[in-house]
Structure formats: structure tokens, C-alpha cells
Design a protein around this motif. Sequence first.
Motif, mmCIF file in Angstrom:
data_model
loop_
_atom_site.group_PDB
_atom_site.id
_atom_site.type_symbol
_atom_site.label_atom_id
_atom_site.label_comp_id
_atom_site.label_asym_id
_atom_site.label_seq_id
_atom_site.Cartn_x
_atom_site.Cartn_y
_atom_site.Cartn_z
ATOM 1 N N THR A 1 30.865 27.952 45.019
ATOM 2 C CA THR A 1 32.330 28.077 44.978
ATOM 3 C C THR A 1 32.771 29.483 45.356
ATOM 4 O O THR A 1 33.708 29.673 46.150
ATOM 5 C CB THR A 1 32.850 27.731 43.573
ATOM 6 O OG1 THR A 1 32.450 26.395 43.230
ATOM 7 C CG2 THR A 1 34.364 27.829 43.519
ATOM 8 N N LEU A 2 32.090 30.488 44.814
ATOM 9 C CA LEU A 2 32.437 31.874 45.141
ATOM 10 C C LEU A 2 32.196 32.169 46.613
ATOM 11 O O LEU A 2 32.991 32.864 47.262
ATOM 12 C CB LEU A 2 31.609 32.834 44.277
ATOM 13 C CG LEU A 2 31.949 32.867 42.787
ATOM 14 C CD1 LEU A 2 30.872 33.617 42.020
ATOM 15 C CD2 LEU A 2 33.308 33.518 42.565
ATOM 16 N N ARG B 1 39.869 35.412 48.185
ATOM 17 C CA ARG B 1 38.796 36.271 48.698
ATOM 18 C C ARG B 1 38.662 37.523 47.843
ATOM 19 O O ARG B 1 37.553 37.963 47.539
ATOM 20 C CB ARG B 1 39.072 36.646 50.156
ATOM 21 C CG ARG B 1 38.999 35.488 51.134
ATOM 22 C CD ARG B 1 38.860 35.979 52.574
ATOM 23 N NE ARG B 1 39.985 36.831 52.966
ATOM 24 C CZ ARG B 1 41.099 36.369 53.528
ATOM 25 N NH1 ARG B 1 41.244 35.067 53.737
ATOM 26 N NH2 ARG B 1 42.070 37.189 53.888
ATOM 27 N N ARG C 1 26.805 32.811 50.960
ATOM 28 C CA ARG C 1 27.715 33.390 51.958
ATOM 29 C C ARG C 1 26.956 33.778 53.219
ATOM 30 O O ARG C 1 27.444 33.592 54.345
ATOM 31 C CB ARG C 1 28.429 34.610 51.388
ATOM 32 C CG ARG C 1 29.486 35.184 52.324
ATOM 33 C CD ARG C 1 30.357 36.198 51.581
ATOM 34 N NE ARG C 1 29.656 37.440 51.333
ATOM 35 C CZ ARG C 1 29.750 38.535 52.095
ATOM 36 N NH1 ARG C 1 30.532 38.516 53.183
ATOM 37 N NH2 ARG C 1 29.112 39.636 51.789
ATOM 38 N N ALA D 1 37.043 36.624 44.428
ATOM 39 C CA ALA D 1 35.607 36.382 44.555
ATOM 40 C C ALA D 1 34.851 37.676 44.819
ATOM 41 O O ALA D 1 33.758 37.888 44.287
ATOM 42 C CB ALA D 1 35.344 35.385 45.686
ATOM 43 N N TYR E 1 34.612 39.665 41.586
ATOM 44 C CA TYR E 1 33.632 39.009 40.709
ATOM 45 C C TYR E 1 32.202 39.378 41.108
ATOM 46 O O TYR E 1 31.388 39.773 40.266
ATOM 47 C CB TYR E 1 33.827 37.495 40.765
ATOM 48 C CG TYR E 1 32.859 36.709 39.909
ATOM 49 C CD1 TYR E 1 33.241 36.238 38.662
ATOM 50 C CD2 TYR E 1 31.567 36.432 40.351
ATOM 51 C CE1 TYR E 1 32.366 35.513 37.876
ATOM 52 C CE2 TYR E 1 30.682 35.711 39.566
ATOM 53 C CZ TYR E 1 31.087 35.253 38.325
ATOM 54 O OH TYR E 1 30.212 34.546 37.543
ATOM 55 N N ALA F 1 25.893 33.633 45.107
ATOM 56 C CA ALA F 1 27.066 33.554 45.979
ATOM 57 C C ALA F 1 26.840 34.304 47.282
ATOM 58 O O ALA F 1 27.231 33.830 48.360
ATOM 59 C CB ALA F 1 28.296 34.115 45.256
ATOM 60 N N MET G 1 34.963 30.699 48.629
ATOM 61 C CA MET G 1 36.172 31.500 48.461
ATOM 62 C C MET G 1 36.127 32.766 49.320
ATOM 63 O O MET G 1 37.135 33.170 49.917
ATOM 64 C CB MET G 1 36.353 31.878 46.988
ATOM 65 C CG MET G 1 36.716 30.707 46.097
ATOM 66 S SD MET G 1 36.655 31.110 44.330
ATOM 67 C CE MET G 1 37.879 32.421 44.216
ATOM 68 N N ARG G 2 34.952 33.382 49.408
ATOM 69 C CA ARG G 2 34.833 34.621 50.181
ATOM 70 C C ARG G 2 34.887 34.394 51.680
ATOM 71 O O ARG G 2 35.145 35.326 52.445
ATOM 72 C CB ARG G 2 33.538 35.350 49.829
ATOM 73 C CG ARG G 2 33.493 35.929 48.431
ATOM 74 C CD ARG G 2 32.461 37.013 48.307
ATOM 75 N NE ARG G 2 32.846 38.201 49.066
ATOM 76 C CZ ARG G 2 32.117 39.311 49.141
ATOM 77 N NH1 ARG G 2 30.938 39.370 48.504
ATOM 78 N NH2 ARG G 2 32.512 40.337 49.843
#
Length: 261
Positions: free
Chosen positions: A72-73, A88, A147, A91, A94, A143, A76-77
Motif C-alpha cells: 500500500t505504501l 505521496r 517501489r 508515505a 512514514y 515498501a 501511494m509513493r
Amino acid sequence: MRSAALSAVSTVVVLGVLAWLVTHSAGWPRVQETFFSWDKAVDSFPAVLKGLWLNIRLMLVCGVSILVLGLTLAIMRTLRGPIFFPLRLLATVYVDLFRGLPLLLLLLLLGLGVPALRLPNVPTELAFWGAVAIVLSYSAYVAEVFRAGIESVHPSQRAASRALGLSSGQTLRHVVLPQAVRRVTPPLMNDFVSLQKDSGLIAVLGATDAIRAAQIETASDFNYTPYVVAGVLFLCLTIPMARLTDHVARRQGWHGSGGTL
């Protein structure tokens, strides 16, 4: 065939020499009594094994939670457009925050600090807050792995999908994510190996896992064999996973000839 036989013979010789040197050293009897006592191992094994069950449950629950939150993160990024800037930013903050904080510090802050507040309707179980700390820390690392996988997919894949009439969400779900997840499977599995070991850190909170059980058994006579028993049990979990990770990595071309034994 000859090389395999030579490898086997040389391995046996080297290990035999090392074993002879260790077992015939002056301090070996005391080391054996303190760390490798068979009677103490047998006595402590049930308690340590029972504690390991907490580690296993923690690994399974945290593993699933980390994958969901980490993905999920990562999504979002990688969202595009100015409208998604707050997501963005959230995330990114975080990931930067929980990658920068040591896991041990998070365990102490959440596992000891939050229950001390005695807030209504807030859990006070040590294992629960230990799991929360692990999920918060590991999801930040996972994450970034996700990514990297998402951003490794060539932009032409997105363009081709949009040309076929797929929406941005459909492109992400059906085209980008399957490729991204496949590419980062080995590092994700490696993170899970680390998670198997780090689950033992909840012992600092007093939760009776394998390490805490070994500590209790050791405190009775200061014989450290229970720690060795706990270590062997953790190895039984991590080594098969590590070998499976290597196998998957080789199949996907992550390891060259230098990575083989």
C-alpha cells in the motif's frame, strides 16, 4: 564425479581437523558443560519449543500485515499527478521515519510506553505491541522493495495498457504489479528470513517467546545451553527459508556462477 568426491573428502578432512582441535583444547570440557550440556538441553527443550510457537505466530501475522501495508505504501509513493501529492508525502514521511528508528527502540516505546498510559480500550498485551512495532519497522523497508519493483517496469508497459483501453487502476493491477512482485520476490523472501530472526526481539518486553523461555531456564543455574537450544530452533526455521530464497533467486537470474557452492 571426481570433483564431487574431492570436495567431499576435503570437507570431511577440514571439518574433522577443526572438530579435533576444538574438542582437544584445554577449555573444551568447561565450554561443553556450560553451552552444550545434553541433560540441560533435554530439560529446557519443551519450554523453549513452547516459546517458539509465539515466534512462529508472530512471524505469520506480521508477515501478512507487512506485505499488505508495504505494498500500500509503495503504491501511494508511485501515484502520479498533483492530486495525489498528500498521499505521496504521507508515505514518504512514514518510510523515512520508521526506516530511521531502530526496531529495538520502537519495541520499547510501544511495548512499554503505550501500556503504561492505561488508555481505555487500548490493548496492553506485550506480544500485540511487539507485533505492531515489527510491522511498522519492516513495512517501511518492504515498501521500498515494492517501489523499486514498480518503478523497474518500463513506462512502455503502462502506455501499451492505456492504449488498449485499460484504466490507470487496471494497468497497475493487471500489468505493473504482477511484473513488479515477480522481480522483487527474492529480496522480499530475504526480508522474511530477517523477520524470522527479529521476532525474537520481543523478549526484551518480557513476552515468553523462545529466547525469553531460554533466559528463564538459564537463570536457574547459569547454564547457557537453553540459549543454544533456542538458536538451533531458530536455525531450523531460517536455514530452509534461506535456501528457498537462494533457489528462487537463481531461477530468476539473481545469482551468477559465483553464487553457487
